[in-house]
Design an enzyme around this catalytic site. Structure first.
Site, PDB file in Angstrom:
ATOM      1  N   ASP A 121       0.786  -1.240   0.000  1.00 28.38           N
ATOM      2  CA  ASP A 121       0.000   0.000   0.000  1.00 28.38           C
ATOM      3  C   ASP A 121       0.817   1.289   0.000  1.00 28.38           C
ATOM      4  O   ASP A 121       0.309   2.341   0.381  1.00 28.38           O
ATOM      5  CB  ASP A 121      -0.967  -0.014   1.199  1.00 28.38           C
ATOM      6  CG  ASP A 121      -2.113  -0.958   0.940  1.00 28.38           C
ATOM      7  OD1 ASP A 121      -2.686  -0.901  -0.167  1.00 28.38           O
ATOM      8  OD2 ASP A 121      -2.443  -1.770   1.827  1.00 28.38           O
ATOM      9  N   ASP A 186      -7.213  -3.789  -5.538  1.00 25.58           N
ATOM     10  CA  ASP A 186      -6.864  -2.490  -4.943  1.00 25.58           C
ATOM     11  C   ASP A 186      -5.445  -2.049  -5.329  1.00 25.58           C
ATOM     12  O   ASP A 186      -5.122  -0.871  -5.358  1.00 25.58           O
ATOM     13  CB  ASP A 186      -6.928  -2.551  -3.407  1.00 25.58           C
ATOM     14  CG  ASP A 186      -8.053  -3.400  -2.851  1.00 25.58           C
ATOM     15  OD1 ASP A 186      -8.458  -4.366  -3.523  1.00 25.58           O
ATOM     16  OD2 ASP A 186      -8.516  -3.116  -1.748  1.00 25.58           O
TER      17      ASP A 186
END
Ligand code: GLY
Length: 421
Positions: A121, A186
């Site tokens: 991330d 994602d």
């Protein structure tokens, strides 16, 4: 004489038409400006309160906890960049130094994350914070931090799988499966950081990895109907697909709303950076699948998953249809999708451009209504109510979440820009 009469009637009609067009233009402009002003006015009030409550710079505002209190998380959490990012957007709108200083302070607190390679991330954490900092201040000292973040991110790339590993080995929530090389949709959102790093350094390594990752995602996450699988688990030695699963959606074959929004946003970015039509078509078809879906409510705020409780969709978690009634809607998915569509429309032909712009406009209008936009002084200082973080874990259901705010503010700035130019 009759012809003079005719000419004057036509003239009057023309004048009346011009008057109606002008006044509707003024009304539309006025309405739109009022949405943007109102939301940013609310953001100034809400975030002033947040800055007063959240003073510890190692503890990032994320959501609301089980007791209804502000939930903050540590530096390793994937959401840490959204709070400074939201502050940057408020600064961009207000041009007030107070917001710049607040954004800077929170951005700099993330500095050591540039070496974080424990999950994928880095794009969310560093590009939403430092990326906006560099864009808005032009301070070049932020650039090496972003480049190091990109280095950390590509350390998770496998040339066999041609993907960046999202998470290290993990078990499914029901402990029945072990995934050694899980990649989630994602992850498309982290690629923007890699394009940035190549643009800055002129070293193609980051960009090449981003493109390979996007190609693999296009092949394996995107279904033939342009809906998407949330997670693909690979054999790291051969690159073979072992499992097509969901982690945060209703079932493996369902459409998790936020996952589809991440995909549309991510493929749009990859098209922006490559001008490769395959990515544009993928973004458009995935947007169309979502927007044309009869299950998308009229107000354009999706249910957290498009297939909750439907026949043919089997959840692998303890789903209780009566626990959350009515089925929760996810404001965050709508905010992400609105922002994505407002970029995608600029690359699309006239027909799709109008469609994506109009749909995004409805999303922003709904999100700005009393139902979703918090009254100042409520909602633990966040802007948007009613997102769904992780339904299978019963975590963050019907609560504010910082990434909904971030993409909502981004979408409003994109909207303002399109309106004015
Ligand atoms: N990246 C995790 C989520 O969308 O919840």
């Amino acid at each position: 004489m009759p012809s003079t009469k005719l000419i004057s009637t036509v003239k009057n009609l023309l004048l009346a038409t011009v008057f109606i067009l002008l006044s509707s233009f003024i009304i539309i402009k006025h309405k739109d400006t009022s949405i943007i002003n109102r939301v940013f006015d609310t953001a100034v009030k809400q975030y002033t309160g947040m800055l007063e409550e959240a003073k510890d710079l190692s503890y990032y505002p994320r959501s609301t906890d089980e007791n209804g209190k502000l939930k903050q998380v540590g530096i390793n959490d994937w959401t840490g960049g959204f709070w400074p990012g939201s502050l940057w957007y408020v600064y961009e709108y207000t041009q007030d130094d107070f917001w710049k200083q607040s954004a800077l302070k929170w951005t700099k607190s993330l500095e050591k994350n540039q070496y974080n390679n424990t999950h994928h991330d880095l794009g969310f954490m560093m590009y939403c914070s430092y990326g906006n900092a560099l864009r808005l201040t032009k301070d070049s000292t932020f650039s090496p931090i972003l480049i190091q973040s990109a280095k950390s991110l590509i350390s998770r790339y496998s040339p066999q799988v041609k993907s960046i590993k999202s998470w290290d080995e993990r078990k499914s929530y029901n402990k029945k499966h072990t995934w050694k090389f899980p990649v989630i949709i994602d992850n498309m959102m982290n690629l923007e950081l890699l394009f940035f790093a190549s643009n800055q350094t002129k070293d193609p390594v980051y960009r090449d990895i981003a493109i390979k990752h996007a190609e693999t995602a296009m092949r394996n996450h995107v279904r033939p109907d342009y809906s998407s699988f949330h997670m693909i688990n690979y054999d790291e030695r051969t690159g073979e697909v072992l499992d097509r699963k969901t982690v945060q959606g209703f079932s493996d074959n369902s459409l998790w709303a936020r996952g589809q929004a991440w995909a549309v946003y991510g493929f749009t970015v990859v098209y922006r950076e490559t001008k490769d039509e395959r990515f544009l078509v993928t973004a458009q078809k995935m947007a169309d699948f979502y927007l044309n879906n009869p299950k998308l409510p009229q107000d354009k705020i999706p249910f957290w998953d498009f297939n909750t409780g439907e026949k043919g969709y089997v959840p692998e978690w303890d789903y209780d249809p009566n626990q959350y009634q009515p089925t929760p809607k996810d404001a965050s998915a709508s905010a992400i999708m609105a922002s994505a569509l407002l970029e995608l429309c600029t690359y699309s032909n006239q027909k799709l451009k109008a469609k994506y712009f109009n749909e995004a406009e409805i999303m922003l209008e709904t999100l700005s209504s009393k139902k979703y936009l918090a009254k100042p002084g409520t909602n633990n200082h966040f802007l948007l109510k009613s997102s769904v973080g992780n339904m299978p874990r019963k975590s963050e259901v019907n609560v504010p979440i910082i990434y909904a705010d971030y993409y909502f503010l981004e979408a409003l700035l994109r909207y303002k820009n399109l309106k004015e130019n």
